[in-house]
Design a protein around this motif. Sequence first.
Motif, mmCIF file in Angstrom:
data_model
loop_
_atom_site.group_PDB
_atom_site.id
_atom_site.type_symbol
_atom_site.label_atom_id
_atom_site.label_comp_id
_atom_site.label_asym_id
_atom_site.label_seq_id
_atom_site.Cartn_x
_atom_site.Cartn_y
_atom_site.Cartn_z
ATOM 1 N N PRO A 27 13.514 -14.191 13.239
ATOM 2 C CA PRO A 27 12.268 -13.433 13.293
ATOM 3 C C PRO A 27 11.604 -13.387 11.917
ATOM 4 N N LEU A 28 10.301 -13.240 11.926
ATOM 5 C CA LEU A 28 9.528 -13.192 10.684
ATOM 6 C C LEU A 28 9.830 -11.902 9.938
ATOM 7 N N ARG A 29 10.225 -12.052 8.664
ATOM 8 C CA ARG A 29 10.455 -10.907 7.771
ATOM 9 C C ARG A 29 9.885 -11.257 6.413
ATOM 10 N N VAL A 30 9.122 -10.319 5.854
ATOM 11 C CA VAL A 30 8.468 -10.519 4.567
ATOM 12 C C VAL A 30 8.808 -9.335 3.669
ATOM 13 N N THR A 31 9.220 -9.625 2.446
ATOM 14 C CA THR A 31 9.449 -8.550 1.492
ATOM 15 C C THR A 31 8.230 -8.424 0.587
ATOM 16 N N VAL A 32 7.794 -7.180 0.379
ATOM 17 C CA VAL A 32 6.638 -6.928 -0.467
ATOM 18 C C VAL A 32 7.107 -6.462 -1.840
ATOM 19 N N ASP A 33 8.106 -5.663 -1.874
ATOM 20 C CA ASP A 33 8.752 -5.257 -3.114
ATOM 21 C C ASP A 33 10.173 -4.854 -2.743
ATOM 22 N N GLN A 34 10.919 -4.341 -3.672
ATOM 23 C CA GLN A 34 12.314 -4.008 -3.400
ATOM 24 C C GLN A 34 12.466 -2.909 -2.362
ATOM 25 N N LYS A 35 11.426 -2.130 -2.149
ATOM 26 C CA LYS A 35 11.514 -0.999 -1.229
ATOM 27 C C LYS A 35 10.907 -1.270 0.137
ATOM 28 N N LEU A 36 10.140 -2.351 0.281
ATOM 29 C CA LEU A 36 9.410 -2.586 1.525
ATOM 30 C C LEU A 36 9.664 -3.984 2.070
ATOM 31 N N THR A 37 10.282 -4.035 3.233
ATOM 32 C CA THR A 37 10.452 -5.287 3.963
ATOM 33 C C THR A 37 9.777 -5.119 5.312
ATOM 34 N N LEU A 38 8.884 -6.056 5.630
ATOM 35 C CA LEU A 38 8.102 -5.982 6.863
ATOM 36 C C LEU A 38 8.715 -6.879 7.930
ATOM 37 N N SER A 39 8.832 -6.354 9.138
ATOM 38 C CA SER A 39 9.326 -7.151 10.263
ATOM 39 C C SER A 39 8.154 -7.739 11.027
ATOM 40 N N GLU A 40 8.470 -8.635 11.971
ATOM 41 C CA GLU A 40 7.419 -9.361 12.680
ATOM 42 C C GLU A 40 6.512 -8.463 13.519
ATOM 43 N N GLU A 41 6.924 -7.259 13.826
ATOM 44 C CA GLU A 41 6.044 -6.370 14.584
ATOM 45 C C GLU A 41 4.883 -5.846 13.743
ATOM 46 N N PHE A 42 4.981 -5.974 12.416
ATOM 47 C CA PHE A 42 3.933 -5.495 11.514
ATOM 48 C C PHE A 42 3.182 -6.622 10.815
ATOM 49 N N VAL A 43 3.690 -7.858 10.911
ATOM 50 C CA VAL A 43 3.108 -8.986 10.177
ATOM 51 C C VAL A 43 2.559 -10.002 11.167
ATOM 52 N N PHE A 44 1.339 -10.452 10.913
ATOM 53 C CA PHE A 44 0.698 -11.461 11.739
ATOM 54 C C PHE A 44 0.310 -12.636 10.860
ATOM 55 N N THR A 45 0.223 -13.802 11.462
ATOM 56 C CA THR A 45 -0.219 -14.993 10.738
ATOM 57 C C THR A 45 -1.331 -15.661 11.530
ATOM 58 N N THR A 46 -2.090 -16.473 10.848
ATOM 59 C CA THR A 46 -3.065 -17.301 11.551
ATOM 60 C C THR A 46 -2.300 -18.448 12.202
ATOM 61 N N TYR A 47 -2.892 -19.088 13.189
ATOM 62 C CA TYR A 47 -2.222 -20.197 13.866
ATOM 63 C C TYR A 47 -1.876 -21.303 12.882
#
Length: 77
Positions: A27-47
């Motif tokens: 699944p898509l996971r993005v870290t923004v800083d040491q305290k915030l990791t975003l899961s795919e339910e919060f992150v979208f991408t363009t096609y």
Amino acid sequence: MKKAAVEAVAASKPSDLLFGKILSVNPLRVTVDQKLTLSEEFVFTTYAYSQMIQVNDNVVMIRAQGGQKYLIIDKVV
């Protein structure tokens, strides 16, 4: 009066640019800083970008007003 208006805008979390790093694709996971990791339910991408995404890519995102949704707009080179 001006101070109250500035605080009200800051409290509403208007859209903003953020930088992150892709931790995983599926699944898509993005870290923004040491305290915030975003899961795919919060992150979208363009096609187009979803076809090129790779682990460890540095990306730039737009945070939607309110701070609950993020859109990856491109890779940072």
